[in-house]
Motif scaffolding. Structure first.
Motif, PDB file in Angstrom:
ATOM      1  N   GLY A 113      54.844   2.318  38.764  1.00  0.00           N
ATOM      2  CA  GLY A 113      55.206   3.681  38.913  1.00  0.00           C
ATOM      3  C   GLY A 113      56.300   4.131  39.855  1.00  0.00           C
ATOM      4  N   VAL A 114      57.208   3.378  40.302  1.00  0.00           N
ATOM      5  CA  VAL A 114      58.296   3.817  41.255  1.00  0.00           C
ATOM      6  C   VAL A 114      59.821   3.516  40.465  1.00  0.00           C
ATOM      7  CG1 VAL A 114      56.857   3.375  43.060  1.00  0.00           C
ATOM      8  CG2 VAL A 114      58.450   1.501  42.178  1.00  0.00           C
ATOM      9  N   SER A 115      60.414   3.934  40.976  1.00  0.00           N
ATOM     10  CA  SER A 115      62.035   3.765  40.736  1.00  0.00           C
ATOM     11  C   SER A 115      62.468   2.328  40.935  1.00  0.00           C
ATOM     12  CB  SER A 115      62.975   4.819  41.314  1.00  0.00           C
ATOM     13  OG  SER A 115      63.016   4.474  42.505  1.00  0.00           O
ATOM     14  N   ARG A 116      63.401   1.838  40.035  1.00  0.00           N
ATOM     15  CA  ARG A 116      64.093   0.488  40.555  1.00  0.00           C
ATOM     16  C   ARG A 116      64.777   0.444  41.933  1.00  0.00           C
ATOM     17  NH1 ARG A 116      69.407  -1.022  39.195  1.00  0.00           N
ATOM     18  NH2 ARG A 116      69.506  -3.205  39.442  1.00  0.00           N
ATOM     19  N   ASP A 157      60.510   0.640  54.074  1.00  0.00           N
ATOM     20  CA  ASP A 157      58.995   0.212  54.071  1.00  0.00           C
ATOM     21  C   ASP A 157      58.126   1.050  53.056  1.00  0.00           C
ATOM     22  OD1 ASP A 157      59.890  -1.554  56.134  1.00  0.00           O
ATOM     23  OD2 ASP A 157      59.463  -0.293  57.650  1.00  0.00           O
ATOM     24  N   PRO A 158      57.294   0.537  52.421  1.00  0.00           N
ATOM     25  CA  PRO A 158      56.483   1.249  51.368  1.00  0.00           C
ATOM     26  C   PRO A 158      55.152   1.752  52.138  1.00  0.00           C
ATOM     27  CG  PRO A 158      56.043  -1.214  51.359  1.00  0.00           C
ATOM     28  CD  PRO A 158      57.187  -1.085  52.250  1.00  0.00           C
ATOM     29  N   SER A 159      54.758   2.866  51.513  1.00  0.00           N
ATOM     30  CA  SER A 159      53.457   3.583  51.896  1.00  0.00           C
ATOM     31  C   SER A 159      52.469   2.557  51.882  1.00  0.00           C
ATOM     32  CB  SER A 159      53.226   4.866  51.120  1.00  0.00           C
ATOM     33  OG  SER A 159      52.902   4.286  49.659  1.00  0.00           O
ATOM     34  N   LEU A 160      51.416   2.781  52.472  1.00  0.00           N
ATOM     35  CA  LEU A 160      50.215   1.954  52.401  1.00  0.00           C
ATOM     36  C   LEU A 160      49.752   1.581  51.009  1.00  0.00           C
ATOM     37  CD1 LEU A 160      48.622   0.152  53.997  1.00  0.00           C
ATOM     38  CD2 LEU A 160      47.304   1.935  54.722  1.00  0.00           C
ATOM     39  N   PRO A 161      49.490   2.964  50.377  1.00  0.00           N
ATOM     40  CA  PRO A 161      49.021   2.751  48.692  1.00  0.00           C
ATOM     41  C   PRO A 161      49.863   1.735  48.067  1.00  0.00           C
ATOM     42  CG  PRO A 161      48.882   5.108  49.444  1.00  0.00           C
ATOM     43  CD  PRO A 161      49.612   4.387  50.703  1.00  0.00           C
TER      44      PRO A 161
END
Length: 66
Positions: free
Chosen positions: A24-27, A39-43
């Motif tokens: 559910g994120v963008s390419r 860096d991605p969020s923890l979720p």
């Protein structure tokens, strides 16, 4: 932070777009994570770990503080 996202994605045969759709994120988000620019969020990190059936630590390693 360093990561093995590109390698894990390739092992599963996922395109960047397929992985983005699953999460559910963008390419662009996937591209930025793979290049170490974001860096991605923890979720999101937990979602990635679940997607690849591994721990967050198997995907991401912190940069060393020398």
């Amino acid at each position: 932070m360093q990561n093995k996202l590109k390698e894990l994605r390739a092992e599963q045969g996922f395109s960047q777009q397929k992985l983005a759709d699953l999460l559910g994120v963008s390419r662009q988000t996937i591209i930025s994570i793979e290049k170490g620019k974001f860096d991605p969020s923890l979720p999101l990190a937990f979602d990635l770990a679940r997607t690849f059936n591994c721990s967050i630590e198997d995907i991401f390693t912190p940069d060393r503080l020398d």
